[in-house]
Design a protein around this motif. Sequence first.
Motif, short mmCIF file in Angstrom:
data_model
loop_
_atom_site.label_atom_id
_atom_site.label_comp_id
_atom_site.label_asym_id
_atom_site.label_seq_id
_atom_site.Cartn_x
_atom_site.Cartn_y
_atom_site.Cartn_z
N VAL A 139 -17.93 35.61 66.63
CA VAL A 139 -18.69 35.43 67.87
C VAL A 139 -17.99 36.08 69.06
O VAL A 139 -18.62 36.67 69.93
N PHE A 140 -16.66 36.00 69.08
CA PHE A 140 -15.92 36.49 70.24
C PHE A 140 -15.36 37.90 70.06
O PHE A 140 -14.56 38.36 70.87
N SER A 141 -15.79 38.59 69.00
CA SER A 141 -15.19 39.89 68.70
C SER A 141 -15.50 40.93 69.77
O SER A 141 -14.69 41.81 70.03
N LEU A 142 -16.70 40.86 70.39
CA LEU A 142 -17.03 41.83 71.43
C LEU A 142 -16.07 41.71 72.60
O LEU A 142 -15.72 42.70 73.24
N ILE A 143 -15.63 40.49 72.87
CA ILE A 143 -14.70 40.30 73.99
C ILE A 143 -13.31 40.78 73.61
O ILE A 143 -12.70 41.58 74.31
N THR A 144 -12.82 40.27 72.48
CA THR A 144 -11.42 40.50 72.14
C THR A 144 -11.16 41.84 71.46
O THR A 144 -10.14 42.48 71.70
N ASP A 145 -12.07 42.26 70.60
CA ASP A 145 -11.84 43.48 69.82
C ASP A 145 -12.38 44.73 70.53
O ASP A 145 -11.68 45.73 70.66
N THR A 146 -13.62 44.66 71.00
CA THR A 146 -14.26 45.84 71.58
C THR A 146 -13.87 46.04 73.04
O THR A 146 -13.51 47.14 73.45
N ASN A 147 -13.94 44.98 73.82
CA ASN A 147 -13.70 45.11 75.26
C ASN A 147 -12.27 44.83 75.67
O ASN A 147 -11.92 44.97 76.85
N GLY A 148 -11.44 44.39 74.73
CA GLY A 148 -10.03 44.18 75.04
C GLY A 148 -9.77 43.00 75.95
O GLY A 148 -8.70 42.90 76.56
N GLY A 149 -10.73 42.09 76.06
CA GLY A 149 -10.56 40.92 76.90
C GLY A 149 -9.95 39.76 76.14
O GLY A 149 -9.42 39.93 75.04
N ALA A 150 -10.02 38.59 76.74
CA ALA A 150 -9.43 37.40 76.13
C ALA A 150 -10.40 36.24 76.24
O ALA A 150 -11.26 36.20 77.12
N VAL A 151 -10.25 35.30 75.31
CA VAL A 151 -10.97 34.04 75.36
C VAL A 151 -9.93 32.96 75.59
O VAL A 151 -9.06 32.73 74.74
N THR A 152 -9.98 32.31 76.74
CA THR A 152 -8.94 31.38 77.15
C THR A 152 -9.54 30.03 77.52
O THR A 152 -10.50 29.96 78.30
N VAL A 153 -8.98 28.97 76.94
CA VAL A 153 -9.35 27.62 77.33
C VAL A 153 -8.25 27.12 78.26
O VAL A 153 -7.10 26.95 77.85
N GLN A 154 -8.62 26.90 79.51
CA GLN A 154 -7.64 26.55 80.52
C GLN A 154 -7.36 25.05 80.54
O GLN A 154 -8.03 24.27 79.88
N SER A 155 -6.36 24.66 81.30
CA SER A 155 -6.01 23.25 81.42
C SER A 155 -7.22 22.45 81.88
O SER A 155 -7.88 22.80 82.86
N GLY A 156 -7.54 21.38 81.17
CA GLY A 156 -8.71 20.58 81.47
C GLY A 156 -9.97 21.07 80.81
O GLY A 156 -11.01 20.40 80.88
N GLY A 157 -9.92 22.24 80.15
CA GLY A 157 -11.09 22.80 79.49
C GLY A 157 -11.24 22.30 78.07
O GLY A 157 -10.27 21.91 77.42
N ARG A 158 -12.48 22.35 77.58
CA ARG A 158 -12.78 21.90 76.22
C ARG A 158 -13.78 22.87 75.60
O ARG A 158 -14.91 22.99 76.06
N LEU A 159 -13.35 23.57 74.57
CA LEU A 159 -14.20 24.51 73.85
C LEU A 159 -14.61 23.87 72.53
O LEU A 159 -13.77 23.55 71.69
N THR A 160 -15.91 23.67 72.34
CA THR A 160 -16.45 23.03 71.15
C THR A 160 -17.14 24.08 70.29
O THR A 160 -18.10 24.71 70.73
N LEU A 161 -16.67 24.26 69.07
CA LEU A 161 -17.26 25.21 68.13
C LEU A 161 -18.00 24.41 67.07
O LEU A 161 -17.38 23.72 66.25
N GLN A 162 -19.33 24.50 67.09
CA GLN A 162 -20.13 23.72 66.15
C GLN A 162 -20.49 24.52 64.91
O GLN A 162 -20.30 24.06 63.80
N GLN A 163 -21.03 25.71 65.10
CA GLN A 163 -21.41 26.55 63.97
C GLN A 163 -21.17 28.01 64.34
O GLN A 163 -21.22 28.39 65.49
N GLY A 164 -20.93 28.83 63.31
CA GLY A 164 -20.72 30.24 63.53
C GLY A 164 -19.40 30.69 62.93
O GLY A 164 -18.68 29.92 62.30
N LYS A 165 -19.09 31.96 63.13
CA LYS A 165 -17.85 32.53 62.63
C LYS A 165 -16.91 32.79 63.79
O LYS A 165 -17.28 33.43 64.78
N PHE A 166 -15.67 32.30 63.67
CA PHE A 166 -14.70 32.41 64.75
C PHE A 166 -13.32 32.73 64.17
O PHE A 166 -12.94 32.20 63.12
#
Length: 757
Positions: free
Chosen positions: A325-352
């Motif tokens: 799911v996050f490959s366009l950000i991290t692989d193609t665009n060279g960005g990052a996926v960051t969960v900051q202090s106080g943040g909550r990332l919930t992954l229910q379904q998909g490929k990660f």
Amino acid sequence: MHLCVQIFLTYANGIVTFDLKPKAFSMQLRSIRIPCLLSICLAIQLHAQTWTGVDSTWSNPDNDSFDVIYNNGDAVTFGNTGAGTVTTAAGGVAPSSILINNTSGSYVFTGVAGNTVLGGTGSLTHSGSATTEFQSTRTAFGDPSPFSFSGGTTLSGGILILKYALEEETLGFGTGGITLSNNARFAVEEVDGGSDSPTRIVTNNIVIDSTGGEIFTQRTGGNPSFTFSGTLGLGGNLTTGNMGGSGRAMFTNTVSLSDNVSIAGSRASFFGGFTGSSRTLSVTGSDLIFGDGDNAAGPSLSFDLGGLTVSGRMIVDADSNTSDVFSLITDTNGGAVTVQSGGRLTLQQGKFDLSELTLESGSILELDAGNSFSRLDLSDSPSFTVQTGRTLYHGVGNTQNSAELDVTIENGGTLVSGEAKKRRGILRGNLTLLDGATVSFSTSSNASEGGGYIIDDDNPADGIILGATATDSTITIEGGQNNRIDQTQTTVIQSNNITQNGNVTIRYESLRDDRWFKLGYDNVGDGDDTSNSVPISNPFLAGNHKTVFAPVVADAGETHGAGIMVLGPDAQNVFVTSSTTELVTEGTVVFWSANASGQARRDVTNAANNEGALGNVVLESGGSFDFVADGSIIMNTLTVDTGASISGTGTLDGDLIFNGGSLNIVLSSASTANLITMASDVSGTGLINVDNGGFTPTVGTIIEVIANGTYSGENLTANNGWEYIGNGQIQAIPEPSTLLLVVTAFAGAVFVRSRKR
């Protein structure tokens, strides 16, 4: 606009008379000699008008009268004067523009049932700070659109509410786009038609400019969804939420970013994907779902962004995705996926690929949180480490969830298995808990059944690994039972392979003063086990170095019991240890045998409600039970073998069997030694060790041993008494004494409780 006027010219006696309907006037023309009829077309610009509110009905003009103020084509302004309900006449009105700029009062625009309210090619601007409501006039799905104006809407202040009238209604606020700025709010509201979950569709394309905007829903009852089928352009920050009720905004088309923006608020879902490869999206709100439509009904979720940061709660449910799911950000665009202090990332379904995520201290990653049989594809990240200050939340919801990866919890990291129903929370892989790691079970009072943590046994090599080789480590397991008081569900840690490396101290902490924290271990490790009726087949796991119980003290009004309930198999020993065991608070630890169906319940006010019964505890050679603060342990029998001991200050409730073990007491004054208050049934032989506790009695001092029961043939009551005879020895009175107490340097036991009933 253009107005055609007929002019009648009549010549008589050198005078030409002009007759303009409905007014007439005349003038003298000396040179005209031929009567004629002229038809002259004049271009007339209608004036800007200000609404006065004198007549709440906004009518079309009467072509036979110039007395009507508001005409089609007028530019009409609505200010503070005249605020209230404005009803357009049958057929609606078509102004060239509308400006709503009131700071007090509110306007409600409506019309004749089944008719258009606003039409034409004009535009609407809302710049005041007040609230304006536009009501749909549809009574049937074949009625014309109540808002068909095409000039678009600009909201730069206040709140504009689009109010729906029909179940399952598709409605646009005009056919043009809607632009929000200065954090103005566009809201949609359902008129309660009786359905709990009607679908309302908003067709407009919406743009949020650089100064931000809000999109809210509203309903007084039920749980409707409001679908925004147009595009959403974010040039500024978006805030979502509810003004009332529990409606949810669902954006089904592409969301494009033209700047680095944030999405705040709650109760919104985004199913159309995101574009803006050089932009960063920040999710700061709560209960925001990012998916690809229910059950793959929508396109695959795409984050074609330059970066993604989460400081609120972001839920990703991408069940139809076959690529990361996050490959366009991290692989193609060279960005990052960051969960900051106080943040909550919930992954229910998909490929990660979890290696693409960065968790900052104070953040939470949540896996498999849905209430369906969801599956995460984590094949690109076979292992994951939870570092200091980070939390992995796993196995939540009424589902048999599983994640196929190895998980390591480091010092200061936390694994939470919470709000699970039955024994769910399955990990397919190894769970390694290092020094300083914490496993926490939910303390939610909403879940009706107990949870647990299961290592699936599809691969016998997978299991729970405690500590690291040749190290001293302390691992904390905490929680409060999340079921109702009168239920029997249990937190069970299951694995077919539990390995303890080095010197492991396992510390069990209860967090609630109105529930038993019920804990058991099992070697079933069955990934298909979703029941609470599986018997516990093993004794409770004792650490190979030390086991610590830290229960909270029951609330003063709590009658059903509170503390830690240590569970073992039916009709077998619950707890067997050859290492140190400590009770470190004034709370209660109960050793309990679950019944043959795996149920366990203890009601201190009504034993008829109990399921299971008091179990047995065995301290083998090298084992001990130390009260390091006043507290209470309850069991059926406590057997103390040779080389084992009990000591401290507290209450022991159960039959005590000394099989060569020792009882350690301490002098509380030069003449008094407190002892564990025990049940009357005390048997066996062994040693009594006495520490002078800082006091040095003189020879002949009578030492009062405060206790109950009989030990090694001697009555341990205060009336019997013991005499200090010097050289570190005391003996029972009267003579002849059959028991010699030797003063030692051992930290002593000081115990108090009432007799067992």
